[in-house]
Design a protein around this motif. Structure first.
Motif, PDB file in Angstrom:
ATOM      1  N   UNK A  81      23.365  58.327  36.158  1.00  0.00           N
ATOM      2  CA  UNK A  81      22.595  57.272  36.452  1.00  0.00           C
ATOM      3  C   UNK A  81      22.780  56.141  35.425  1.00  0.00           C
ATOM      4  N   UNK A  82      23.315  56.567  34.160  1.00  0.00           N
ATOM      5  CA  UNK A  82      23.512  55.465  33.197  1.00  0.00           C
ATOM      6  C   UNK A  82      24.736  54.503  33.882  1.00  0.00           C
ATOM      7  N   UNK A  83      25.639  55.085  34.387  1.00  0.00           N
ATOM      8  CA  UNK A  83      26.840  54.298  35.204  1.00  0.00           C
ATOM      9  C   UNK A  83      26.170  53.708  36.097  1.00  0.00           C
ATOM     10  N   UNK A  84      25.303  54.097  37.097  1.00  0.00           N
ATOM     11  CA  UNK A  84      24.375  53.167  38.031  1.00  0.00           C
ATOM     12  C   UNK A  84      23.910  52.122  37.411  1.00  0.00           C
ATOM     13  N   UNK A  85      23.542  52.251  36.500  1.00  0.00           N
ATOM     14  CA  UNK A  85      22.433  51.057  35.643  1.00  0.00           C
ATOM     15  C   UNK A  85      23.491  50.138  35.219  1.00  0.00           C
ATOM     16  N   UNK A  86      24.566  50.612  34.585  1.00  0.00           N
ATOM     17  CA  UNK A  86      25.624  49.657  34.441  1.00  0.00           C
ATOM     18  C   UNK A  86      26.344  48.713  35.520  1.00  0.00           C
ATOM     19  N   UNK A  87      26.291  49.403  36.638  1.00  0.00           N
ATOM     20  CA  UNK A  87      26.671  48.672  37.691  1.00  0.00           C
ATOM     21  C   UNK A  87      25.865  47.505  38.259  1.00  0.00           C
ATOM     22  N   UNK A  88      24.694  48.055  38.079  1.00  0.00           N
ATOM     23  CA  UNK A  88      23.481  46.975  38.622  1.00  0.00           C
ATOM     24  C   UNK A  88      23.494  45.930  37.497  1.00  0.00           C
ATOM     25  N   UNK A  89      23.677  46.124  36.259  1.00  0.00           N
ATOM     26  CA  UNK A  89      23.669  45.095  35.544  1.00  0.00           C
ATOM     27  C   UNK A  89      24.721  44.205  35.543  1.00  0.00           C
ATOM     28  N   UNK A  90      26.039  44.912  35.905  1.00  0.00           N
ATOM     29  CA  UNK A  90      27.271  44.102  35.747  1.00  0.00           C
ATOM     30  C   UNK A  90      27.223  43.008  36.903  1.00  0.00           C
ATOM     31  N   UNK A  91      26.721  43.510  38.152  1.00  0.00           N
ATOM     32  CA  UNK A  91      26.838  42.877  39.414  1.00  0.00           C
ATOM     33  C   UNK A  91      26.217  41.216  39.139  1.00  0.00           C
ATOM     34  N   UNK A  92      25.151  41.372  38.360  1.00  0.00           N
ATOM     35  CA  UNK A  92      24.201  40.331  38.035  1.00  0.00           C
ATOM     36  C   UNK A  92      24.865  39.483  36.764  1.00  0.00           C
ATOM     37  N   UNK A  93      24.859  40.320  35.620  1.00  0.00           N
ATOM     38  CA  UNK A  93      25.130  39.610  34.415  1.00  0.00           C
ATOM     39  C   UNK A  93      26.582  39.118  34.187  1.00  0.00           C
ATOM     40  N   UNK A  94      27.557  39.573  34.936  1.00  0.00           N
ATOM     41  CA  UNK A  94      28.764  38.958  34.999  1.00  0.00           C
ATOM     42  C   UNK A  94      28.829  37.616  35.628  1.00  0.00           C
ATOM     43  N   UNK A  95      27.806  37.209  36.581  1.00  0.00           N
ATOM     44  CA  UNK A  95      27.803  35.864  36.854  1.00  0.00           C
ATOM     45  C   UNK A  95      27.432  34.952  35.698  1.00  0.00           C
ATOM     46  N   UNK A  96      26.390  35.355  35.104  1.00  0.00           N
ATOM     47  CA  UNK A  96      25.848  34.646  34.055  1.00  0.00           C
ATOM     48  C   UNK A  96      26.591  34.175  32.935  1.00  0.00           C
ATOM     49  N   UNK A  97      27.363  35.558  32.458  1.00  0.00           N
ATOM     50  CA  UNK A  97      28.270  35.506  31.269  1.00  0.00           C
ATOM     51  C   UNK A  97      29.283  34.531  31.446  1.00  0.00           C
ATOM     52  N   UNK A  98      29.752  34.365  32.783  1.00  0.00           N
ATOM     53  CA  UNK A  98      31.058  33.636  32.949  1.00  0.00           C
ATOM     54  C   UNK A  98      30.747  32.247  33.515  1.00  0.00           C
ATOM     55  N   UNK A  99      29.582  32.117  33.910  1.00  0.00           N
ATOM     56  CA  UNK A  99      28.954  30.832  34.369  1.00  0.00           C
ATOM     57  C   UNK A  99      29.072  30.674  35.783  1.00  0.00           C
ATOM     58  N   UNK A 100      29.586  31.608  36.478  1.00  0.00           N
ATOM     59  CA  UNK A 100      29.770  31.760  37.895  1.00  0.00           C
ATOM     60  C   UNK A 100      28.690  31.450  38.741  1.00  0.00           C
TER      61      UNK A 100
END
Length: 256
Positions: free
Chosen positions: A72-91
Motif C-alpha cells: 500500500x505504501x507503493x500505491x500511496x507513492x503513486x497517488x502522491x506522484x501523479x499530483x505532486x509531480x505537476x506542482x514540483x515541476x510547475x506543470x
C-alpha cells in the motif's frame, strides 16, 4: 464531452510518461505478491506449532495479503506522484491554463488514476491470493469458499482507495516532501501503533487503513471490530471522498 475526453487523454499521457509512477505500480504488485508468498510459506511450515486458539481463528485468505502493508505504501507513492509531480515541476500552471474548469481537471485525474490502480490492484489481489493459497497447501482455502471472493475483490478495491486517498491529500498539501512525510510514517507505523494501544484502539479502528483492511478478512473472529467487512470498506470510502473534496476545495481556492 469532447473536451472531457481530451482531458482524460492528457491525464493518461502524463501518468504513462512519468517513469517513476509506472515503477511504483510495479513495485506495489511485486512487494504485495512477494511478501505475501513468503509469509504464507513460513506460516505453512509453522502451522502445526500454532496454539489451538490461533488455529481456530486462522484466516488463510488474510494471511495471503500479509504483504499489503508494504504494497500500500507503493500505491500511496503513486497517488502522491501523479499530483505532486505537476506542482514540483510547475506543470500545474500549464495544466490549469489548458483546463480552467478545475472540477473537470480533478475529476479526469481521479478517473484515470482510479481505473489504472483498480486494474493493477485487482491483478495484484488475485495473484497474491492464488499464489498464497498454493503455498499454504492443505491449510489454504478456495476462491469459492464463503466470503473469499469478497475478500479478494476487496483487496483490489482497498489498493484503489488508498491511492485515491493519497491523491486527495496531495492536492491539499501540494508539496511532495510534506505529503510523503505525513502519509508514509502514518500508514507504515503510527496507525498500526494506535491500533495496538488499548487507549487508542477504539479510535484507530475507524482510521482508513484499519477500517478498509477488514474487507480482506474472512474469519471475523480474528478481528475485534464493531462493524463488518463492507462497513469497514465504506468507512474507507468516506475518508477517500473527504480527502478528494478537501483537495478540490484547495485546488479551487488557491493559485497554482
Amino acid at each position: 464531452m469532447a473536451h472531457t475526453s481530451r482531458v482524460l487523454k492528457s491525464e493518461w499521457t502524463k501518468v504513462r510518461s512519468v517513469r517513476s509512477t509506472v515503477w511504483t505500480l510495479a513495485l506495489a504488485l511485486v512487494v504485495t505478491v512477494g511478501l505475501g508468498a513468503l509469509i504464507c510459506l513460513l506460516t505453512n511450515n509453522e502451522y502445526d506449532d500454532m496454539s489451538a486458539h490461533d488455529k481456530m481463528t486462522f484466516d488463510a485468505t488474510f494471511v495471503s495479503f500479509a504483504g499489503m502493508g508494504l504494497g500500500q505504501l507503493a500505491m500511496i507513492a503513486f497517488g502522491v506522484l501523479v499530483v505532486s509531480a505537476e506542482y514540483s515541476t510547475g506543470m500545474i500552471r500549464n495544466s490549469l491554463a489548458a483546463v480552467p474548469q478545475r472540477g473537470v481537471f480533478l475529476l479526469c485525474k481521479v478517473i484515470v488514476v482510479g481505473l489504472l490502480v483498480l486494474l493493477v490492484g485487482m491483478v495484484t489481489s488475485f495473484v497474491t491470493f492464488f499464489l498464497g493459497q498454493s503455498l499454504l497447501g492443505d491449510h489454504g482455502v478456495s476462491i469459492g469458499d464463503h466470503g473469499v471472493l469478497r475478500a479478494v475483490l476487496g483487496g483490489g478495491l482497498y489498493m484503489t482507495l488508498i491511492a485515491l486517498f493519497a491523491v486527495g491529500v496531495a492536492f491539499i498539501l501540494r508539496s511532495p516532501l510534506l505529503t510523503f512525510g505525513i502519509l508514509m510514517p502514518w500508514f507504515f507505523l503510527i496507525a498500526n501503533i494506535l491500533g495496538e494501544v488499548n487507549a487508542t484502539k477504539k479510535i484507530a479502528q475507524y482510521l482508513p487503513d484499519q477500517a478498509g483492511q477488514t474487507v480482506m478478512t474472512v474469519v471475523q473472529e480474528s478481528l475485534d471490530r464493531p462493524y463488518g467487512p463492507w462497513q469497514g470498506l465504506l468507512i474507507m470510502v468516506a475518508w477517500t471522498v473527504a480527502a478528494l473534496v478537501a483537495g478540490f476545495a484547495v485546488l479551487k481556492r488557491r493559485d497554482a
